[in-house]
Design a protein around this motif. Structure first.
Motif, PDB file in Angstrom:
ATOM      1  N   GLN A 158      -4.427   6.031  -4.149  1.00 29.19           N
ATOM      2  CA  GLN A 158      -4.137   4.686  -4.638  1.00 29.19           C
ATOM      3  C   GLN A 158      -5.045   3.663  -3.965  1.00 29.19           C
ATOM      4  O   GLN A 158      -5.609   2.785  -4.623  1.00 29.19           O
ATOM      5  CB  GLN A 158      -2.667   4.352  -4.367  1.00 29.19           C
ATOM      6  N   LEU A 159      -5.228   3.787  -2.651  1.00 23.54           N
ATOM      7  CA  LEU A 159      -6.075   2.843  -1.927  1.00 23.54           C
ATOM      8  C   LEU A 159      -7.543   3.016  -2.297  1.00 23.54           C
ATOM      9  O   LEU A 159      -8.259   2.032  -2.519  1.00 23.54           O
ATOM     10  CB  LEU A 159      -5.881   3.037  -0.419  1.00 23.54           C
ATOM     11  N   ILE A 160      -8.008   4.263  -2.352  1.00 27.10           N
ATOM     12  CA  ILE A 160      -9.405   4.520  -2.696  1.00 27.10           C
ATOM     13  C   ILE A 160      -9.732   3.914  -4.061  1.00 27.10           C
ATOM     14  O   ILE A 160     -10.754   3.235  -4.246  1.00 27.10           O
ATOM     15  CB  ILE A 160      -9.704   6.029  -2.676  1.00 27.10           C
ATOM     16  N   ASN A 161      -8.854   4.146  -5.035  1.00 30.15           N
ATOM     17  CA  ASN A 161      -9.098   3.603  -6.367  1.00 30.15           C
ATOM     18  C   ASN A 161      -9.062   2.075  -6.365  1.00 30.15           C
ATOM     19  O   ASN A 161      -9.860   1.411  -7.058  1.00 30.15           O
ATOM     20  CB  ASN A 161      -8.065   4.150  -7.353  1.00 30.15           C
ATOM     21  N   MET A 163       0.323  -4.286  -0.251  1.00 31.56           N
ATOM     22  CA  MET A 163      -0.015  -3.112   0.553  1.00 31.56           C
ATOM     23  C   MET A 163      -1.527  -2.916   0.640  1.00 31.56           C
ATOM     24  O   MET A 163      -2.089  -2.668   1.721  1.00 31.56           O
ATOM     25  CB  MET A 163       0.630  -1.863  -0.056  1.00 31.56           C
ATOM     26  N   ILE A 164      -2.219  -3.023  -0.493  1.00 34.16           N
ATOM     27  CA  ILE A 164      -3.661  -2.771  -0.540  1.00 34.16           C
ATOM     28  C   ILE A 164      -4.413  -3.765   0.339  1.00 34.16           C
ATOM     29  O   ILE A 164      -5.301  -3.387   1.120  1.00 34.16           O
ATOM     30  CB  ILE A 164      -4.155  -2.820  -2.002  1.00 34.16           C
ATOM     31  N   GLU A 165      -4.064  -5.027   0.261  1.00 37.99           N
ATOM     32  CA  GLU A 165      -4.760  -6.031   1.062  1.00 37.99           C
ATOM     33  C   GLU A 165      -4.471  -5.870   2.544  1.00 37.99           C
ATOM     34  O   GLU A 165      -5.330  -6.135   3.394  1.00 37.99           O
ATOM     35  CB  GLU A 165      -4.398  -7.436   0.581  1.00 37.99           C
ATOM     36  N   THR A 166      -3.267  -5.405   2.891  1.00 41.53           N
ATOM     37  CA  THR A 166      -2.950  -5.161   4.299  1.00 41.53           C
ATOM     38  C   THR A 166      -3.792  -4.015   4.839  1.00 41.53           C
ATOM     39  O   THR A 166      -4.348  -4.099   5.949  1.00 41.53           O
ATOM     40  CB  THR A 166      -1.453  -4.852   4.468  1.00 41.53           C
ATOM     41  N   TYR A 167      -3.909  -2.929   4.067  1.00 36.81           N
ATOM     42  CA  TYR A 167      -4.746  -1.813   4.513  1.00 36.81           C
ATOM     43  C   TYR A 167      -6.208  -2.235   4.616  1.00 36.81           C
ATOM     44  O   TYR A 167      -6.914  -1.856   5.558  1.00 36.81           O
ATOM     45  CB  TYR A 167      -4.613  -0.626   3.554  1.00 36.81           C
TER      46      TYR A 167
END
Length: 373
Positions: free
Chosen positions: A24-27, A360-364
């Motif tokens: 999910q993060l990679i995409n 979540m994505i922006e935090t990672y």
């Protein structure tokens, strides 16, 4: 300007929760980074099929083995491979990747973020002391340790002795937009909803720690209390406990009321076919399947494990506990469509406010960029 190069070290790169979040993060990151992925068991790389082909990703099949007897020579080889790769950041995932974490610490010194998602059945009640000590050693110099649950964050601080400022608790998130569309009637192979029936569903790896025979027993007992309401149990997933689960279904006389279609990717395409989501695990930290079901507007009946109580909307928290409470919750939800609708709406609102994928994505992204700086 060259894109940062990220090395992902996994014990396996199958289709479990940690792999799903990694994909999910990679995409989501798109072409902001280059990624190289290592699977400790080279033939277990099923999650690669879920990565967007437009994203710059390579599977490292020539990397030294991440798993096996611990030895100085193997650690040196892993460390040299990391140092020679020109990586800007090393990402390790769960206990099975810790040889890579230690090799990086001893021989490469690349910025490092370690992720922990929880434990298997052998540590569901108590962590193994030798593993605790090895975690402390391997991640002592990691820039950040990322966990999805408050319970695991406390373990990282108190048991693994990580400084509070080093531990980041980042709840898993889902894309609510994916759950706006009703699923196709045939989204689950071999399953077709019948008029008036109530469908109880779950998504899980079929492993002992998920205790799915408990769910089979609870469903069977609840169905017996509601003989006038047709109901079925759908268990989506695969794993070594399939035979035991089917045996439990046979013992309860469920026949074709137990549906096991195997693993299915993209839960948003079928979770909406359920009326109730059920979780029967002995141990969890932050079950993403629960959040996905809540995003689809489902009520939940669950064991009281990990962050489940925190994740659920306040009205739904009364329906969690042990096996007796799981049975009682299913009994009540099967019989009460108004309650199902009320709790489902509360759960969906909870996800929208607290567990969005964008947050979540922006935090990672901030954690990874911060470690590289």
């Amino acid at each position: 300007m060259a894109r940062p190069r990220l090395l992902h070290l996994h014990s396996t790169f199958n289709l479990g929760g940690k792999e799903a979040r990694c994909v999910q993060l990679i995409n989501a990151f798109g072409d902001a980074y280059e990624h190289e992925i290592v699977s400790g068991i080279p033939e277990q790389t099923g999650a690669m099929a879920l990565i967007d082909p437009a994203v710059p990703v390579r599977l490292r099949e020539d990397f030294p083995l991440l798993t096996g007897p611990l030895g100085l020579a193997r650690l040196r080889d892993i460390g040299r491979a990391i140092a020679a790769g020109g990586y800007d950041l090393v990402l390790t995932y769960n206990f099975g990747s810790l040889d890579g974490a230690l090799a990086n610490r001893l021989h490469a010194g690349v910025p490092h973020v370690h992720h922990e998602d929880g434990f298997n059945e052998d540590e569901a009640v108590r962590q193994k002391p030798l593993r605790v000590m090895y975690r402390r050693l391997a991640i002592a110099k990691a820039d950040r340790v990322v966990v999805p649950s408050r319970n695991l964050a406390q373990i990282a601080r108190d048991v693994w002795k990580q400084p509070a400022g080093k531990v980041a608790c980042v709840p898993n998130g889902v894309d609510m937009a994916l759950y706006e569309t009703s699923p196709a009637a045939d989204a689950i192979p071999g399953f077709e909803r019948q008029p008036g029936e109530v469908v109880i569903g779950t998504l899980a790896g079929l492993r002992a720690v998920k205790n799915l025979p408990r769910l089979v027993r609870a469903f069977a007992a609840a169905a017996r209390v509601n003989p006038d309401v047709p109901s079925r149990l759908v268990i989506v997933g695969r794993g070594p406990d399939e035979v035991a689960i089917r045996a439990a279904g046979a013992a309860e006389g469920l026949g074709d009321r137990l549906v096991m279609p195997g693993f299915l990717a993209h839960p948003h395409r079928y979770v909406g076919l359920f009326d109730i989501f059920a979780l029967s695990s002995d141990s969890e930290q932050f079950p993403i399947s629960l959040v996905e079901a809540m995003a689809a507007g489902l009520p939940a009946a669950s064991t009281d494990v990990g962050d489940v109580r925190e994740i659920l909307s306040e009205p739904n928290r009364a329906l969690i506990g042990g096996e007796a409470e799981l049975t009682a919750a299913l009994t009540r939800l099967i019989a009460d469509p108004a309650l199902r609708a009320e709790l489902g709406a509360c759960n969906r609102a909870r996800v929208a406010s607290e567990y969005s994928a964008a947050r979540m994505i922006e935090t990672y992204r901030a954690i990874y960029d911060g470690a590289m700086r």
